[in-house]
Scaffold this active site. Structure first.
Site, mmCIF file in Angstrom:
data_model
loop_
_atom_site.group_PDB
_atom_site.id
_atom_site.type_symbol
_atom_site.label_atom_id
_atom_site.label_comp_id
_atom_site.label_asym_id
_atom_site.label_seq_id
_atom_site.Cartn_x
_atom_site.Cartn_y
_atom_site.Cartn_z
ATOM 1 N N GLU A 121 14.641 -15.189 0.181
ATOM 2 C CA GLU A 121 15.086 -16.238 1.103
ATOM 3 C C GLU A 121 14.083 -17.378 1.170
ATOM 4 O O GLU A 121 14.397 -18.474 1.620
ATOM 5 C CB GLU A 121 15.199 -15.680 2.528
ATOM 6 C CG GLU A 121 16.416 -14.875 2.808
ATOM 7 C CD GLU A 121 16.286 -14.221 4.182
ATOM 8 O OE1 GLU A 121 15.590 -14.780 5.068
ATOM 9 O OE2 GLU A 121 16.841 -13.129 4.346
ATOM 10 N N ASP B 15 0.836 -1.203 0.000
ATOM 11 C CA ASP B 15 0.000 0.000 0.000
ATOM 12 C C ASP B 15 0.876 1.260 0.000
ATOM 13 O O ASP B 15 1.850 1.333 0.756
ATOM 14 C CB ASP B 15 -0.868 -0.037 1.268
ATOM 15 C CG ASP B 15 -1.939 1.042 1.263
ATOM 16 O OD1 ASP B 15 -2.813 0.996 0.389
ATOM 17 O OD2 ASP B 15 -1.900 1.930 2.142
#
Ligand code: NOJ
Length: 536
Positions: free
Chosen positions: A269, A220
């Site tokens: 990751e 956002d």
């Protein structure tokens, strides 16, 4: 609560690079208005979970859930009080965990909303900062400033809120009198992203949801986190609004990119290609592309496309500019017609035939597409909501002149002939549905080959089947005035945006069309406001 994740369900593509997001069709679920599982008139996570098979059957690849976090709902949940908790109105952490699990079992991905620019004034950090008073280091996590004027009675600078009125609110408490910054409602204080604690906190929030198994984040106000040093005045009048793309000292500052490079390393990751999509209103598509450099985010919403009119030349220009802007950073283009902040495109474009044609055009373009719940039903904007039910904060701050966002957030009709039309067990819903929405419900349209729902189902099925669709390139073809025609491998799309029927040589076999078409003697008559997909 986060349990051990079952690898068979969650890590389907572990170790395998699929680039799934480059062609994905992502369906936006506005949680409060999608499906109500407990009959209280508000959509919730169990309701959404129960409708996942519908989304699978529709043919989308992923679901984006709007904020379901603990929130006083001053701005539809974009005022987050606790980033790691589910609001009781929407369910529990177990409910979101179950939803993600079920989605993965159906091979649907789940993207959640992340709101890093601001929190709720009920967030623990902000409450502490208020309590501690001026000079407290806890205030440095936000933007607190003394006011201007002899008594500090004037805001620290000339910035206005996107919802109307000043972007600063003064703390009333005795002996305080500092002002805090909020680019949106006063209930949404902006974080100070220069503060290391803010950066650490969001790294941890990202990991919390990635550990739970989500496939990505919709970020956002991704362009708003970093403010120009010293919070300088703008110096002139700016027409503020949610859709603003002016150059401003609080938007699209170069410093934001460091944050996204950091987040990308966290996303990478995790197995299974977790992604992030930026909600970034920037002055140009080139500026948007900067968020998509290979070590930053994966996608950005294409707001130029949302704002375009139903006009062949304008759409062609934006399509070309989009593809040209994305190519240097090797990011897929994204396309979107509607979301929870804009007038539904059926109403914006002025008719259902245009909305249907626009959907086929969009789904044929290279890249990834966002659908907003209910557009597959051809829902119009609800334009006659009584003021007494309106919730949009800009409605209250601007004397109603901009309170337009509630009309696209009305709960969607699933079936039956009385409100809430299968949305939930209750007769009403938090925003009232218009009379006669039974004709537009999922139940009413299912199996009707002329319905908009079946058009979307067919289009999404073909999009999977035809190898030329999704990510890739397009080549424009010669076409009559007002018609756009382009080729992709084994495929042609023709869309007539003109006021009159257009005739041209049929480029192949009709695979799908938004209106009935006639092909005779190698010629096709394309009705006004219609789109045809051709297999060639
Ligand atoms: C964009 C969201 O889409 C909108 O609904 C919200 O009001 C603002 N950001 C502020 O968070």
């Amino acid at each position: 609560m986060t349990q051990e994740l079952a690898p068979d369900v969650h890590d389907r593509s572990a170790g395998r690079h699929t680039g799934w997001w480059r062609s994905a069709v992502i369906y936006q679920v506005y949680v409060r208005s999608f499906a109500d599982g407990n009959g209280d008139g508000n959509g919730d996570l169990p309701g959404a979970r129960a409708r996942l098979p519908y989304l699978k059957d529709l043919g989308v690849d992923a679901v984006w859930l709007t904020p379901f976090y603990a929130s006083p709902q001053a701005d539809g949940g974009y005022d987050v009080a606790d980033y790691r908790a589910v609001d009781p109105m929407f369910g529990t952490l177990t409910d979101i965990d179950d939803l993600v699990r079920d989605a993965h079992a159906l091979d649907l991905r789940v993207i959640v909303d992340l709101v890093p620019n601001h929190c709720s004034d009920q967030h623990e950090w902000f409450k502490q900062a208020l309590r501690e008073g001026p000079g407290s280091p806890l205030r440095e996590r936000f933007h607190f400033r003394p006011g201007k004027g002899e008594q500090g009675e004037l805001p620290p600078n000339d910035w206005n809120s996107l919802f109307g009125g000043p972007a600063w609110t003064r703390v009333e408490a005795e002996g305080d009198g500092e002002w805090f910054l909020h680019l949106f409602a006063p209930e949404q204080p902006d974080f100070n992203w220069e503060h290391p604690a803010v950066r650490d906190e969001f790294r941890s929030i990202l990991r919390f949801w990635l550990d739970l198994g989500v496939d990505g984040f919709r970020i956002d106000v991704a362009h708003g986190l970093v403010k120009a040093a010293g919070l300088p005045d703008i110096g002139h009048n700016v027409e503020m609004g949610l859709l603003n793309t002016d150059e401003l000292p609080f938007f699209d500052q170069d410093g934001v990119h460091e944050i996204y490079r950091d987040w990308r390393s966290i996303l990478d990751e995790y197995p299974g290609e977790r992604i992030a999509v930026a909600e970034a209103w920037t002055p140009t598509l080139e500026r948007s592309a900067r968020y998509l450099r290979p070590d930053e985010l994966h996608q950005a919403f294409n707001f130029e496309y949302v704002m375009a009119g139903w006009d062949a030349a304008e759409l062609r220009r934006i399509i070309d500019e989009t593809l040209a802007a994305m190519a240097p950073v090797d990011a897929p283009a994204t396309w979107v017609l509607s979301n929870h902040d804009v007038v539904r495109h059926r109403t914006r474009y002025g008719s259902l035939p245009r909305a249907r044609a626009a959907a086929l055009l969009m789904l044929a373009l290279p890249g990834s597409t966002y659908l907003y719940q209910g557009e597959e039903l051809g829902l119009p904007e609800v334009t006659d909501l009584p003021d007494s039910v309106r919730q949009d904060p800009s409605f209250f701050r601007d004397n109603g002149q901009e309170g337009l966002r509630d009309g696209c957030r009305v709960p969607i009709p699933w079936g039956g002939d009385r409100p809430s039309y299968g949305f939930g067990a209750s007769e009403g819903s938090w925003l009232p549905q218009p009379a006669r929405w039974q004709d537009l419900s999922v139940q009413a349209q299912t199996g009707d080959p002329g319905s908009t729902l079946e058009l979307y189902r067919a289009a999404l099925r073909l999009r999977r089947e035809l190898p030329g669709l999704g990510d890739g390139e397009l080549e424009w073809l010669e076409a009559p005035e007002g018609v756009l025609a382009f080729a992709r491998p084994g495929f042609v799309c023709t869309v007539n945006l003109g006021a009159a029927e257009a005739e041209m040589a049929a480029p192949g076999e009709v695979a799908l069309s938004s209106e009935p078409v006639v092909v005779r003697g190698g010629l096709v008559r394309i009705p006004a406001d219609s789109c045809i997909w051709w297999a060639v």
